[in-house]
Design a protein around this motif. Structure first.
Motif, PDB file in Angstrom:
ATOM      1  N   PHE A 166      40.437  46.941  61.056  1.00 63.48           N
ATOM      2  CA  PHE A 166      41.722  47.525  60.508  1.00 63.48           C
ATOM      3  C   PHE A 166      42.639  47.880  61.526  1.00 63.48           C
ATOM      4  N   GLU A 190      47.145  46.122  53.603  1.00 62.34           N
ATOM      5  CA  GLU A 190      47.022  47.444  52.933  1.00 62.34           C
ATOM      6  C   GLU A 190      47.457  47.262  51.256  1.00 62.34           C
ATOM      7  N   LYS A 191      46.418  47.795  50.503  1.00 68.04           N
ATOM      8  CA  LYS A 191      46.933  47.767  48.895  1.00 68.04           C
ATOM      9  C   LYS A 191      48.254  48.522  48.587  1.00 68.04           C
ATOM     10  N   PHE A 229      42.228  48.163  51.243  1.00 66.91           N
ATOM     11  CA  PHE A 229      43.081  47.017  51.451  1.00 66.91           C
ATOM     12  C   PHE A 229      42.452  45.674  51.159  1.00 66.91           C
ATOM     13  N   THR A 233      47.809  47.396  63.525  1.00 66.47           N
ATOM     14  CA  THR A 233      48.166  48.449  62.321  1.00 66.47           C
ATOM     15  C   THR A 233      48.572  50.037  62.811  1.00 66.47           C
TER      16      THR A 233
END
Length: 256
Positions: free
Chosen positions: A54, A99-100, A84, A13
């Motif tokens: 993450f 991730e949102k 997320f 990420t």
């Protein structure tokens, strides 16, 4: 169920190495409805575990073919909010996060990390006082609480108005089994979720049903009336889904 159908791109990420500030807020994701609060993790080690998961997750090429996430996770890292969606998959398998703010990119977390996060979330105790505060309909060894919430939901259904409700039906050991019903004006979308039951096999079933049926039921208390509610016309009616929903209500008929 989580079925990772993509391949790795070979990078993570790239998340910030800044320490995570708790608490970690955990919400249950409900298909076709807003997430419902489950609880929070306040220990620094819990916050860092989610932050590390993450940061170290491996990016996937393409978008995996998956259903709705299990949880929505929120915390702060370096003073910035992080949010997320989290899929934990089957026990012993890998998980996934997204991730949102960027739903076009997904990341895989390995099976060990996924199981660790599962156990941390399982440590959250969704007790009846929290359920009552959240507006759930509660039923268990101690009786039924917030039954008026159920009646308001049924009134909306009878008037063909969209509405939703969460039932937390507690086992004798004090663990909640969630039943989420979302009515869109035509159909009832139903989620069965016993993942917080420490004495059962974790399972989630989502399906669409045509209607909610009710029928009278006998009560052991003179002057009381009873009803039992069930789902009908479900996409997988039976033990796989809608057949698991049965809500029994008893009321003092003199107060009706």
């Amino acid at each position: 169920m989580l079925a990772l159908a993509a391949v790795f791109t070979g990078c993570s990420t790239g998340g910030s190495a800044e320490p995570v500030q708790g608490p970690v807020i955990v919400n249950r994701v409900i298909p076709l409805d807003e997430p419902r609060p489950l609880g929070r993790l306040d220990k620094a080690e819990d916050a860092e575990a989610f932050g590390e998961a993450f940061r170290q997750a491996d990016r996937l090429r393409g978008i995996p073919d998956v259903g709705p996430a299990d949880y929505e996770i929120r915390y702060e890292a370096g003073g910035e909010p992080k949010q997320f969606r989290l899929w934990l998959g089957s026990s012993g398998g890998p998980g996934m996060l997204m991730e949102k703010s960027n739903t076009n990119t997904a990341y895989e977390i390995d099976s060990g990390v996924s199981e660790d996060l599962r156990q941390r979330i399982a440590s959250i105790r969704y007790r009846t006082d929290r359920a009552e505060k959240n507006g759930d309909v509660i039923q268990g060894p101690g009786g039924t609480i917030n039954v008026q919430v159920w009646h308001r939901f049924m009134e909306q259904v009878e008037q063909a108005h969209p509405a939703s409700v969460q039932l937390a039906l507690y086992t004798d050991e004090g663990d909640p089994i969630f039943h989420n019903l979302e009515y869109d004006g035509r159909s009832v979308h139903y989620l069965f979720d016993n993942s917080e039951d420490g004495y059962g096999s974790p399972d989630k079933v989502f399906e669409t049903c045509e209607r909610i049926l009710s029928e009278p039921r006998r009560t052991a208390k003179p002057g009381w009336t009873g009803k039992v509610y069930r789902l009908d016309g479900c996409s997988d009616h039976g033990e796989g889904g809608g057949g698991r929903f049965e809500f029994r209500v008893e009321e003092d008929s003199r107060a009706l």
